[in-house]
Design a protein around this motif. Structure first.
Motif, short mmCIF file in Angstrom:
data_model
loop_
_atom_site.label_atom_id
_atom_site.label_comp_id
_atom_site.label_asym_id
_atom_site.label_seq_id
_atom_site.Cartn_x
_atom_site.Cartn_y
_atom_site.Cartn_z
N ILE A 146 -7.98 9.54 -6.43
CA ILE A 146 -6.70 8.86 -6.66
C ILE A 146 -5.98 8.53 -5.36
N VAL A 147 -6.35 9.16 -4.27
CA VAL A 147 -5.72 8.87 -2.97
C VAL A 147 -6.65 8.05 -2.07
N LYS A 148 -7.71 7.51 -2.66
CA LYS A 148 -8.71 6.80 -1.87
C LYS A 148 -8.65 5.30 -2.15
N ALA A 149 -8.70 4.49 -1.12
CA ALA A 149 -8.76 3.04 -1.24
C ALA A 149 -10.17 2.59 -0.91
N SER A 150 -10.85 1.94 -1.87
CA SER A 150 -12.25 1.57 -1.69
C SER A 150 -12.45 0.59 -0.54
N GLY A 151 -11.47 -0.27 -0.26
CA GLY A 151 -11.62 -1.27 0.78
C GLY A 151 -11.16 -0.81 2.14
N SER A 152 -10.65 0.40 2.23
CA SER A 152 -10.14 0.92 3.50
C SER A 152 -11.01 2.06 3.99
N ALA A 153 -11.09 2.21 5.30
CA ALA A 153 -11.90 3.29 5.87
C ALA A 153 -11.15 4.62 5.87
N MET A 154 -9.87 4.59 5.55
CA MET A 154 -9.07 5.81 5.55
C MET A 154 -9.34 6.64 4.30
N GLY A 160 -3.07 3.48 -2.37
CA GLY A 160 -4.06 3.82 -3.39
C GLY A 160 -3.51 4.81 -4.40
N LEU A 161 -2.78 5.81 -3.91
CA LEU A 161 -2.14 6.78 -4.80
C LEU A 161 -1.17 6.09 -5.75
N LEU A 162 -0.42 5.12 -5.23
CA LEU A 162 0.51 4.37 -6.08
C LEU A 162 -0.24 3.62 -7.18
N CYS A 163 -1.34 2.97 -6.83
CA CYS A 163 -2.14 2.25 -7.83
C CYS A 163 -2.71 3.21 -8.87
N GLY A 164 -3.16 4.38 -8.43
CA GLY A 164 -3.69 5.37 -9.36
C GLY A 164 -2.64 5.90 -10.31
N LEU A 165 -1.44 6.17 -9.77
CA LEU A 165 -0.36 6.67 -10.62
C LEU A 165 0.12 5.60 -11.60
N ILE A 166 0.14 4.34 -11.16
CA ILE A 166 0.50 3.25 -12.07
C ILE A 166 -0.50 3.19 -13.22
N THR A 167 -1.79 3.31 -12.89
CA THR A 167 -2.83 3.33 -13.91
C THR A 167 -2.59 4.47 -14.89
N PHE A 168 -2.30 5.66 -14.36
CA PHE A 168 -2.08 6.83 -15.20
C PHE A 168 -0.87 6.66 -16.12
N PHE A 169 0.25 6.21 -15.56
CA PHE A 169 1.46 6.08 -16.37
C PHE A 169 1.35 4.95 -17.41
N TYR A 212 -4.83 -0.92 5.79
CA TYR A 212 -4.23 0.06 4.88
C TYR A 212 -4.02 -0.51 3.48
N LEU A 213 -3.88 -1.84 3.37
CA LEU A 213 -3.63 -2.46 2.08
C LEU A 213 -4.90 -2.96 1.40
N LYS A 214 -6.04 -2.77 2.02
CA LYS A 214 -7.31 -3.20 1.42
C LYS A 214 -7.80 -2.15 0.43
N ILE A 215 -7.25 -2.24 -0.78
CA ILE A 215 -7.54 -1.23 -1.81
C ILE A 215 -8.87 -1.51 -2.50
N VAL A 216 -9.16 -2.77 -2.77
CA VAL A 216 -10.38 -3.15 -3.49
C VAL A 216 -11.42 -3.65 -2.50
N ASN A 357 -18.61 -2.07 -9.76
CA ASN A 357 -18.66 -1.46 -8.43
C ASN A 357 -17.41 -1.77 -7.61
N THR A 358 -16.64 -2.80 -8.03
CA THR A 358 -15.42 -3.14 -7.28
C THR A 358 -14.17 -2.42 -7.82
N ILE A 359 -14.26 -1.77 -8.97
CA ILE A 359 -13.09 -1.03 -9.47
C ILE A 359 -12.75 0.06 -8.45
N PRO A 360 -11.57 0.04 -7.88
CA PRO A 360 -11.24 0.99 -6.81
C PRO A 360 -11.22 2.44 -7.28
N SER A 361 -11.55 3.31 -6.37
CA SER A 361 -11.59 4.74 -6.68
C SER A 361 -10.25 5.26 -7.17
#
Length: 493
Positions: A146-154, A160-169, A212-216, A357-361
């Motif tokens: 949930i804290v990982k961005a598939s398109g970023s090396a970080m 990514g956490l924001l996107c995951g929490l939006i998905t959850f809520f 940092y914004l490359k999530i997908v 395979n493109t659905i972000p982690s």
């Protein structure tokens, strides 16, 4: 829990498709994750989907379409698979054959001896915390994603956490506050919304070149269509087409595969029972007796072998599938069949595989936050009728939870690199410990000094005494009732 659709119900076609897609989305990430983790050309995500689809259909046939559970790649077999792929497709197939044989033998024993011995070894006080552990053990994976961005090396990304929490809520809102249609497909809506939000950030990231914004990560599409060819639309590269490695499969190799697979199969057997007890509590019918544990085991074992024939991994019943049934309150087995058919179709559809395979982690982490949590709560719910104030129960539950969460594992043997040849996972180790503690605390107590009767006789005496008290009339009552009962008994005789 009141189900919207029971096991034998058939939802309308439109809802059936939605339910099937939702089941597929719930299990697809974990199913394709196993071959990715193994990291061998022998196993591919598409082959794992194909094997899971055929394996699930086989399971449904053996269980007479009474158990609404999807079979997917088992994480417990990752270590055995890593050793088996050295012998190519035949190594994977042989390992699946060993696993299926263990299941078949256990199924035969259960058919002949019944399941009472299993209920004694694994009552709810043992199974409940074990099921909870399955959810707890997966919690780290969900939070890591949930804290990982598939398109970023970080490795840690707050966007990514924001996107995951939006998905959850969104999933929570659809399940709790949404209308009837939204409650039927909360995961599909959640993933769709999460993917769109992640794509918006990603577009900004790629245009402005902000890593940092490359999530997908869209590279799967680029690889697929550059250049455009037949493989861009139809996938036919499955592991069972690769036979390299079987030339080295000698007697020692067969023995090594057997040692890798057989112990792990007993571990998965325990998880099999836990999953079926869990789904039984959700659909309010005991699958251990109907269609029977021997049938579910045969379906699981033979289904795993059939899946391996088509290049897949050894399968197991999926907690994600059970969680999806519980949250959507749809137990229609036709939905599971639909998901299996879709998995087979998708295995041949290259663009869909690329999209998956493109659905972000982080988005899938938001999904797993709800699914894994529900698995854990379902296990704890099995303890609702257990008196945890009693020391016997408290010791059993506490030993399982602490050993499992603490990560107690068993290692046997070492290879040339010093790695363990056989490893029993923390869940299995905790279950074994729980079974032993449960048998120990329920053993006959040591009689007090001066007692002449064994504890069993004492308990029998207590029972007779209590029964005798029930025949004594209360104050103000006569013995007419008991005399009348005796007269009626004499008449009957």
């Amino acid at each position: 829990m009141k189900l919207i659709y029971d096991v034998n119900d058939r939802p309308p076609f439109g809802k059936l498709i939605a339910f099937s897609i939702q089941q597929l989305l719930a299990i697809i990430t974990a199913t394709i994750a196993v071959p990715i983790i193994v990291g061998s050309d022998v196993l591919t995500p598409a082959a794992a989907l194909l094997g899971a689809g055929f394996g699930t259909i086989c399971y449904l046939l053996f269980t007479k379409f009474r158990s609404p559970v999807f079979l997917g790649s088992s994480f417990a077999f990752i270590a055995p698979l890593t050793g088996a792929v050295a012998f190519g497709y035949f190594g994977v197939l042989l390992g699946a054959a060993f696993a299926a044989t263990v299941y078949i033998v256990i199924a035969i024993v259960i058919k002949l001896a019944g399941t009472k011995w299993i209920n004694k070894l694994m009552p709810p006080v043992v199974i409940g915390p074990t099921v909870a552990l399955i959810g707890f053990s997966l919690a780290g994976n969900a939070m890591g994603d949930i804290v990982k961005a598939s398109g970023s090396a970080m490795s840690y990304n707050l966007v990514g956490l924001l996107c995951g929490l939006i998905t959850f809520f969104v999933i929570v809102f659809c399940s709790v506050q949404g209308n009837k249609s939204m409650k039927l497909i909360p995961f599909i809506i959640g993933i769709a919304v999460g993917y769109v939000v992640a794509s918006l950030f990603s577009i900004i990231g790629y245009v402005a070149d902000v890593d940092y914004l490359k999530i997908v990560d869209y590279s799967a599409f680029k690889t697929l269509f550059e250049p455009v060819r037949l493989e861009s639309f139809i996938n036919y590269d499955f592991s069972f087409l690769h036979t390299k490695g079987y030339e080295t499969l000698d007697g020692a190799g067969v023995a090594n595969i057997a040692l890798l697979y057989i112990p792990v199969t007993f571990v998965v057997f325990a998880e099999h029972i836990a999953d079926h007890k869990n789904i039984s509590s959700i659909i309010e019918r005991d699958l251990i007796t109907d269609p029977g544990l021997h049938r579910t085991l045969l379906g699981d074992g033979v289904g795993s072998f059939v899946g391996a024939v088509f290049g897949g991994c050894p399968n197991t019943t999926y907690g994600e599938s059970i969680g999806c049934v519980a949250i959507t309150r749809n137990a229609s087995v036709v939905s599971i069949l639909g998901a299996a058919v879709l998995a087979i179709v998708l295995a041949f559809c290259a663009p869909v595989i690329a999209f998956i395979n493109t659905i972000p982690s982080c988005v899938m982490g938001g999904v797993c936050l709800s699914l894994y949590g529900f698995i854990a709560v379902s296990g704890l719910n099995m303890l609702r009728g257990i008196d945890l104030g009693e020391s016997k129960n408290l010791f059993v539950v506490s030993s399982i939870l602490i050993a499992g969460i603490g990560g107690l594992t068993l290692h046997f043997g070492t290879d040339e690199d010093g790695n363990a040849i056989i490893t029993i996972s923390s869940i299995a180790t905790a279950l074994i410990l729980g079974v032993l503690v449960n048998l120990f605390v329920k053993a006959p107590a040591i009689p007090e000094k001066g007692d002449s009767l064994p504890s069993a006789h004492v308990e029998a005496s207590k029972t007779v005494s209590e029964n005798a008290k029930e025949t004594v009339p209360a104050e103000g009552e006569s013995f007419e009732t008991s005399e009348t009962a005796e007269s009626e008994a004499e008449v009957k005789e």
